[in-house]
Write an enzyme that holds these catalytic residues in place. Structure first.
Site, short mmCIF file in Angstrom:
data_model
loop_
_atom_site.label_atom_id
_atom_site.label_comp_id
_atom_site.label_asym_id
_atom_site.label_seq_id
_atom_site.Cartn_x
_atom_site.Cartn_y
_atom_site.Cartn_z
CG LEU A 21 -73.46 12.21 -29.37
CD1 LEU A 21 -74.72 12.59 -30.13
CD2 LEU A 21 -73.79 11.24 -28.25
NE ARG A 28 -73.32 8.12 -32.65
CZ ARG A 28 -73.67 9.25 -33.24
NH1 ARG A 28 -72.86 9.81 -34.13
NH2 ARG A 28 -74.82 9.82 -32.97
CE1 TYR A 50 -76.92 5.24 -21.59
CE2 TYR A 50 -75.37 3.42 -21.64
CZ TYR A 50 -76.18 4.28 -20.93
OH TYR A 50 -76.24 4.18 -19.57
CD GLU A 51 -72.49 7.80 -26.32
OE1 GLU A 51 -72.70 8.93 -26.79
OE2 GLU A 51 -71.88 7.64 -25.26
N GLY A 52 -77.09 7.97 -29.49
CA GLY A 52 -77.90 7.94 -30.70
C GLY A 52 -78.43 6.53 -30.90
#
Length: 602
Positions: free
Chosen positions: A267, A271, A409-411
């Site tokens: 992640l 990011r 997305y991605e957290g």
């Protein structure tokens, strides 16, 4: 790697807050070398030939078209830019991998998602964590597009809390394979993936474990229907069900219980790549809005001549310019850190993992800033088009819908905001970033008498750089007091963390824009960079306002009485311009350049 890189006192992640960065020490898009320019132009040509002409088809849920485009991207080597040459990749540096992700992602979110899921979370975990046998077996096929990858982490009850997944992996009696059973959802590329990175829990382990699972419907793997989504219509997104799917023990990725670490590190890289994937969409939207504003005539005048439209175009271009500055600044820091570790004898996997992990704070900052900027940019793009912007017959409508997923997305951006501050505080506790010393200095300054000496702002950006330094003091004042007050319980005060994160984000982004414009003004001349200088100043102006608002929110949440009054007085001092910029003039300068060139031209 050059001796200059090896000898340079490279800032650690988060240190931008407490150490001065000189413009000559940052990398900007104007520093792309010949190979990078060739790669950028190849990707742009590919997009204009294979993606943009089929924009309408991508909105019709043509999943096959996305798969075909990905196959062609593999044939041209674009899927293997980050893969070492020994596994049939191009083995390019981190900046070059960012560049490809940037320019291939702007035409449609469907391809951006397929590309990011495959090259990032689909291929990268094997490249970085796989055994030599696993890499030789899978990575060449993934790097060339012969096979496609997907990543199975999220479950119905495990989203932001990724380690809470219920998918189970049970070792067979003979110890030769694991049986995986469970449900995964929101799996990008699921409809055409050949191999999955699957996370499951063995027995009652605290942490999940990663596995490489080949797609075989005869082996207990089934799929839900394609999800009906707001945007990214031709990105295949399905649920994946595993029913006693047999996976050889040699397909465990890394070691037992290491899955959560693999997921988090994937992640981090995802990011900053998502930030890059937001950049060309902003350029493209700004391009289209500029052309439309020049062509659209109302009241016998092109709407590009109206101040209201100039304001929008200028703000759109500014967010793109600063996003580029910050993203490539961090990418080069990561690349330099990777190269230093390689020179010290680390493996490619270890060097890349540690290089990216070092700048995890910056990765979270960029993910939040660029994903929100691309949403705002596309929203304003619709507004420039007016009623036509709301029509699916023009590209603004799909750009707006596709942009929306980037904040999830991605957290989610909320998670990433809290992470950025949380990671910074942890770095300070470990002694990797000295926050306590500078925070104490700011506290002492609050009780001291302010200097009445008139500053010399004759040099370009002298006042702006002083403003950035003062914004850093605001963060240290607010965060330092908060840490002192709450200690390890700070993470429970989420709204305070969110406010502090917004201050941190604005500092990094504003400073990056100023350093880029300053570096280029020094080598190309101030006249040649007057619009870029205007963008850096315009972004800072907004940053100061945001910092002021968020700091008041934070201070009000934990300080009272004399302490609160003193901090608010300090805030007023730290957010006060000596010479207020003429914002209307800055916007007009930027917009006139855009409309005269009839495109995003920075």
């Amino acid at each position: 790697m050059s001796t200059e890189t090896a000898n340079k006192d490279l800032l650690r992640g988060g240190q931008f807050l407490v150490k001065e960065t000189k413009s000559e020490d940052i990398f900007t898009p104007e520093d792309f070398n010949e190979e990078q320019i060739m790669m950028r132009d190849s990707v742009k040509e590919f997009v204009e030939r294979e993606i943009w002409p089929h924009k309408e088809e991508f909105e019709k849920k043509n999943y096959k078209l996305t798969e075909e485009v990905m196959r062609k991207a593999g044939e041209l080597g674009f899927l293997g830019v980050a893969v070492p040459e020994e596994y049939d990749g191009l083995g390019m540096g981190f900046v070059s991998t960012m560049l490809v992700c940037d320019y291939i992602s702007g035409a449609t979110g469907s391809v951006a998602t397929a590309f990011g899921a495959h090259t990032g979370i689909g291929t990268m975990p094997i490249t970085l964590y796989g055994t030599e046998e696993q890499k030789k077996k899978y990575v060449p096929k993934l790097a060339t597009g012969e096979w496609f990858g997907a990543y199975c982490l999220t479950e119905p009850d495990a989203g932001s809390d990724a380690n809470s997944g219920k998918t189970k992996a049970v070792l067979s009696d003979d110890g030769k394979y694991y049986s995986i059973s469970g449900q995964k959802m929101w799996i990008s590329n699921a409809g055409f993936a050949d191999v999955f990175i699957v996370f499951a829990r063995i027995e009652d382990d605290k942490n999940i474990t990663g596995f490489i699972v080949e797609n075989d419907k005869e082996n207990g793997i089934s799929f839900g229907e394609e999800e009906k989504k707001l945007g990214i219509h031709s990105s295949s997104t399905r649920q994946v069900f595993f029913n006693e799917t047999k996976v050889p023990v040699e397909n465990m990725l890394s070691e037992r219980g290491n899955g959560f670490k693999i997921a988090m590190n994937a992640l981090n890289i995802g990011r900053i790549k998502l930030a890059a994937a937001s950049l060309d969409a902003q350029r493209r939207v700004t391009d289209l809005a500029t052309k439309y504003a020049n062509d659209r005539v109302q009241f016998k005048t092109p709407i590009a001549k109206f101040g209201a439209i100039k304001s929008k175009l200028a703000e759109m271009a500014t967010s793109a310019y600063v996003g580029e500055a910050a993203s490539y600044r961090a990418a080069k820091n990561i690349e330099d850190r990777i190269n230093i570790r390689l020179e010290d004898g680390a493996s490619h996997s270890e060097a890349e993992l540690k290089g990216v992990e070092e700048y995890a704070i910056e990765c979270s900052i960029l993910k939040v800033a660029c994903s929100e900027d691309v949403q705002n940019c596309s929203d304003e793009g619709i507004q420039v088009y007016g009623g036509m912007g709301f029509s699916a017959d023009t590209p603004m409508e799909s750009a707006w819908r596709d942009a929306r997923i980037a904040r999830i997305y991605e957290g989610t951006n909320e998670i990433n905001r809290m992470l950025s501050v949380g990671m910074l505080v942890k770095k300070a506790m470990k002694g990797h970033v000295d926050l306590l010393g500078p925070a104490k200095s700011v506290a002492d300054e609050l009780t001291g008498i302010p200097s009445m000496e008139k500053p010399d702002y004759s040099e370009l950006f002298a006042e702006e750089k002083e403003m950035v330094a003062k914004l850093k003091k605001v963060f240290l004042m607010v965060a330092g007091s908060a840490v002192q007050k709450f200690g390890p319980d700070l993470e429970e005060h989420q709204q305070l963390l969110l406010a502090a994160a917004d201050i941190l984000i604005e500092i990094y982004m504003a400073e990056s824009g100023i350093l880029r414009a300053e570096k280029n003004a020094k080598r190309l001349g101030e006249d040649a960079q007057k619009e870029q200088i205007a963008m850096a100043k315009l972004y800072l102006y907004h940053a100061v306002d945001i910092v002021n608002t968020k700091a008041k929110e934070g201070i009000g949440s934990f300080a009272e009485g004399d302490e609160q009054r003193m901090m608010l007085m300090g805030l007023k001092r730290f957010t006060k311009y000596t010479n207020m910029p003429n914002v209307v003039e800055l916007r007009n300068t930027i917009a006139e350049k855009l409309t005269s060139e009839n495109k995003y031209c920075f």
